[in-house]
Design a protein around this motif. Structure first.
Motif, mmCIF file in Angstrom:
data_model
loop_
_atom_site.group_PDB
_atom_site.id
_atom_site.type_symbol
_atom_site.label_atom_id
_atom_site.label_comp_id
_atom_site.label_asym_id
_atom_site.label_seq_id
_atom_site.Cartn_x
_atom_site.Cartn_y
_atom_site.Cartn_z
ATOM 1 N N ARG A 119 0.816 -1.214 0.000
ATOM 2 C CA ARG A 119 0.000 0.000 0.000
ATOM 3 C C ARG A 119 0.851 1.266 0.000
ATOM 4 O O ARG A 119 0.332 2.358 -0.265
ATOM 5 C CB ARG A 119 -0.948 -0.007 1.209
ATOM 6 N N TRP A 120 2.134 1.129 0.287
ATOM 7 C CA TRP A 120 3.028 2.291 0.367
ATOM 8 C C TRP A 120 4.126 2.245 -0.691
ATOM 9 O O TRP A 120 4.903 3.179 -0.827
ATOM 10 C CB TRP A 120 3.673 2.336 1.764
ATOM 11 N N GLU A 121 4.168 1.154 -1.423
ATOM 12 C CA GLU A 121 5.262 0.913 -2.372
ATOM 13 C C GLU A 121 5.392 2.020 -3.406
ATOM 14 O O GLU A 121 6.505 2.479 -3.706
ATOM 15 C CB GLU A 121 5.036 -0.440 -3.050
ATOM 16 N N THR A 122 4.287 2.468 -3.968
ATOM 17 C CA THR A 122 4.333 3.496 -5.009
ATOM 18 C C THR A 122 4.913 4.799 -4.467
ATOM 19 O O THR A 122 5.730 5.446 -5.140
ATOM 20 C CB THR A 122 2.926 3.746 -5.580
ATOM 21 N N GLN A 123 4.498 5.198 -3.261
ATOM 22 C CA GLN A 123 5.004 6.439 -2.671
ATOM 23 C C GLN A 123 6.497 6.360 -2.398
ATOM 24 O O GLN A 123 7.242 7.310 -2.656
ATOM 25 C CB GLN A 123 4.268 6.735 -1.360
ATOM 26 N N VAL A 124 6.939 5.216 -1.870
ATOM 27 C CA VAL A 124 8.365 5.049 -1.583
ATOM 28 C C VAL A 124 9.165 5.049 -2.877
ATOM 29 O O VAL A 124 10.225 5.681 -2.975
ATOM 30 C CB VAL A 124 8.609 3.745 -0.795
ATOM 31 N N ALA A 125 8.652 4.367 -3.885
ATOM 32 C CA ALA A 125 9.347 4.306 -5.175
ATOM 33 C C ALA A 125 9.492 5.699 -5.784
ATOM 34 O O ALA A 125 10.534 6.028 -6.374
ATOM 35 C CB ALA A 125 8.592 3.385 -6.136
ATOM 36 N N GLU A 126 8.467 6.523 -5.657
ATOM 37 C CA GLU A 126 8.521 7.877 -6.203
ATOM 38 C C GLU A 126 9.593 8.708 -5.500
ATOM 39 O O GLU A 126 10.330 9.473 -6.146
ATOM 40 C CB GLU A 126 7.157 8.546 -6.056
ATOM 41 N N ILE A 127 9.704 8.559 -4.196
ATOM 42 C CA ILE A 127 10.733 9.292 -3.458
ATOM 43 C C ILE A 127 12.123 8.847 -3.901
ATOM 44 O O ILE A 127 13.023 9.676 -4.104
ATOM 45 C CB ILE A 127 10.551 9.075 -1.940
ATOM 46 N N LEU A 128 12.312 7.547 -4.071
ATOM 47 C CA LEU A 128 13.613 7.045 -4.515
ATOM 48 C C LEU A 128 13.937 7.546 -5.921
ATOM 49 O O LEU A 128 15.094 7.871 -6.221
ATOM 50 C CB LEU A 128 13.617 5.516 -4.483
ATOM 51 N N HIS A 129 12.930 7.605 -6.773
ATOM 52 C CA HIS A 129 13.136 8.124 -8.141
ATOM 53 C C HIS A 129 13.554 9.597 -8.094
ATOM 54 O O HIS A 129 14.501 9.999 -8.776
ATOM 55 C CB HIS A 129 11.859 7.960 -8.954
ATOM 56 N N GLN A 130 12.857 10.389 -7.293
ATOM 57 C CA GLN A 130 13.204 11.805 -7.173
ATOM 58 C C GLN A 130 14.613 11.986 -6.630
ATOM 59 O O GLN A 130 15.349 12.877 -7.066
ATOM 60 C CB GLN A 130 12.205 12.505 -6.262
ATOM 61 N N ALA A 131 15.006 11.139 -5.682
ATOM 62 C CA ALA A 131 16.344 11.240 -5.087
ATOM 63 C C ALA A 131 17.427 10.975 -6.124
ATOM 64 O O ALA A 131 18.493 11.594 -6.092
ATOM 65 C CB ALA A 131 16.470 10.266 -3.925
ATOM 66 N N CYS A 132 17.148 10.068 -7.050
ATOM 67 C CA CYS A 132 18.121 9.769 -8.110
ATOM 68 C C CYS A 132 18.203 10.897 -9.132
ATOM 69 O O CYS A 132 19.259 11.114 -9.741
ATOM 70 C CB CYS A 132 17.734 8.467 -8.820
ATOM 71 N N GLU A 133 17.111 11.630 -9.300
ATOM 72 C CA GLU A 133 17.046 12.661 -10.320
ATOM 73 C C GLU A 133 17.639 13.999 -9.880
ATOM 74 O O GLU A 133 18.168 14.751 -10.698
ATOM 75 C CB GLU A 133 15.588 12.879 -10.739
ATOM 76 N N THR A 134 17.559 14.301 -8.601
ATOM 77 C CA THR A 134 17.974 15.626 -8.142
ATOM 78 C C THR A 134 19.437 15.662 -7.703
ATOM 79 O O THR A 134 19.966 14.679 -7.183
ATOM 80 C CB THR A 134 17.084 16.114 -6.975
ATOM 81 N N GLN A 135 20.065 16.795 -7.920
ATOM 82 C CA GLN A 135 21.422 17.037 -7.441
ATOM 83 C C GLN A 135 21.426 18.119 -6.362
ATOM 84 O O GLN A 135 22.480 18.436 -5.815
ATOM 85 C CB GLN A 135 22.331 17.475 -8.603
ATOM 86 N N GLU A 136 20.262 18.659 -6.073
ATOM 87 C CA GLU A 136 20.167 19.729 -5.089
ATOM 88 C C GLU A 136 20.263 19.143 -3.678
ATOM 89 O O GLU A 136 19.469 18.277 -3.293
ATOM 90 C CB GLU A 136 18.838 20.468 -5.254
ATOM 91 N N ARG A 137 21.235 19.630 -2.925
ATOM 92 C CA ARG A 137 21.514 19.036 -1.619
ATOM 93 C C ARG A 137 20.324 19.127 -0.659
ATOM 94 O O ARG A 137 19.991 18.151 0.014
ATOM 95 C CB ARG A 137 22.744 19.699 -0.988
ATOM 96 N N GLU A 138 19.686 20.288 -0.611
ATOM 97 C CA GLU A 138 18.562 20.444 0.301
ATOM 98 C C GLU A 138 17.424 19.485 -0.049
ATOM 99 O O GLU A 138 16.777 18.922 0.841
ATOM 100 C CB GLU A 138 18.050 21.887 0.294
ATOM 101 N N MET A 139 17.187 19.289 -1.342
ATOM 102 C CA MET A 139 16.140 18.362 -1.762
ATOM 103 C C MET A 139 16.533 16.918 -1.441
ATOM 104 O O MET A 139 15.690 16.110 -1.033
ATOM 105 C CB MET A 139 15.871 18.505 -3.261
ATOM 106 N N GLN A 140 17.800 16.579 -1.591
ATOM 107 C CA GLN A 140 18.261 15.244 -1.244
ATOM 108 C C GLN A 140 18.032 14.958 0.240
ATOM 109 O O GLN A 140 17.600 13.865 0.617
ATOM 110 C CB GLN A 140 19.743 15.092 -1.584
#
Length: 229
Positions: A119-140
């Motif tokens: 039930r939480w897999e999609t939300q967690v996956a989206e966060i991991l995807h965003q973490a791989c995409e961003t280089q901004e330290r504060e966002m990481q």
């Protein structure tokens, strides 16, 4: 003094019984100080002090000119307790970090035992995807925070959430500072371990969860050790 203590306890027992009987729900307004005092045949001062005690532990909130309302912010008192223990030297960063490492393992066990991760897999996956995409330290740093909060939420256990979120709030201040100074290699390794933990939860593999958590916190502890020097 004993008489005052008994009067405080009468108010606490009275409010607790109203909750147990379904007369009070979160967001409901409590009877006024005067009504409580008259109902319990106790002094207004004792009633007021008891209500302030309940407010301090996060059980009620006072809205000026409106009254006292039942709230669900009990976790605030847990955070305050941890801060006080730190100030008094009754615990330290190392003990809290060790507790947090072991509690994350327990969280994963609760998620796997409860079969709630899907039930939480999609939300967690989206966060991991965003973490791989961003280089901004504060966002990481923010995404790291969201990842670990979501794991707690995924237990779907209100007691776990109420207990661990305020402790995590204390711990996060140190983590955020450590991540600010972490180099790209360390940040990359932390993301790798997040991914490993995600796969372990998908595969219902608790041993792999434990291993990923230990590797993750080994890196975190090393960074905390550097930042404290």
């Amino acid at each position: 003094m004993q008489s005052e203590t008994r009067e405080y306890q009468k108010v606490i027992d009275y409010v607790s019984q109203m909750i147990a009987d379904g007369q009070l729900k979160i967001g409901d307004r409590l009877p006024t100080e005067r009504q409580i005092a008259e109902t319990l045949s106790i002094g207004r001062n004792s009633t007021r002090e008891a209500l302030r005690m309940l407010e301090h532990i996060g059980m009620i909130s006072c809205k000026r000119g409106s009254g006292n309302y039942l709230t669900d912010n009990v976790s605030r008192s847990v955070s305050e307790m941890v801060h006080m223990m730190l100030l008094l030297g009754q615990t330290d960063q190392a003990e809290i970090c060790s507790f947090r490492r072991n509690m994350e393992k327990a969280v994963c066990r609760a998620v796997l035992d409860g079969k709630t991760f899907s039930r939480w897999e999609t939300q967690v996956a989206e966060i991991l995807h965003q973490a791989c995409e961003t280089q901004e330290r504060e966002m990481q740093i923010e995404l790291d925070r969201r990842f670990h909060y979501l794991l707690i939420q995924a237990t779907e256990n209100r007691f776990w959430i109420a207990l661990l979120e305020p402790i995590t709030d204390v711990y996060r201040k140190w983590i955020d500072a450590a991540l600010q100074s972490a180099n790209d290699f360390v940040k990359g390794q932390l993301q790798i371990e997040h991914q490993a933990l995600f796969r372990a939860l998908q595969n219902d593999d608790y041993a792999a969860c434990e291993a990923a958590i230990d590797r993750h916190y080994d890196y975190v502890d090393a960074e905390l050790s550097k930042s404290s020097k």
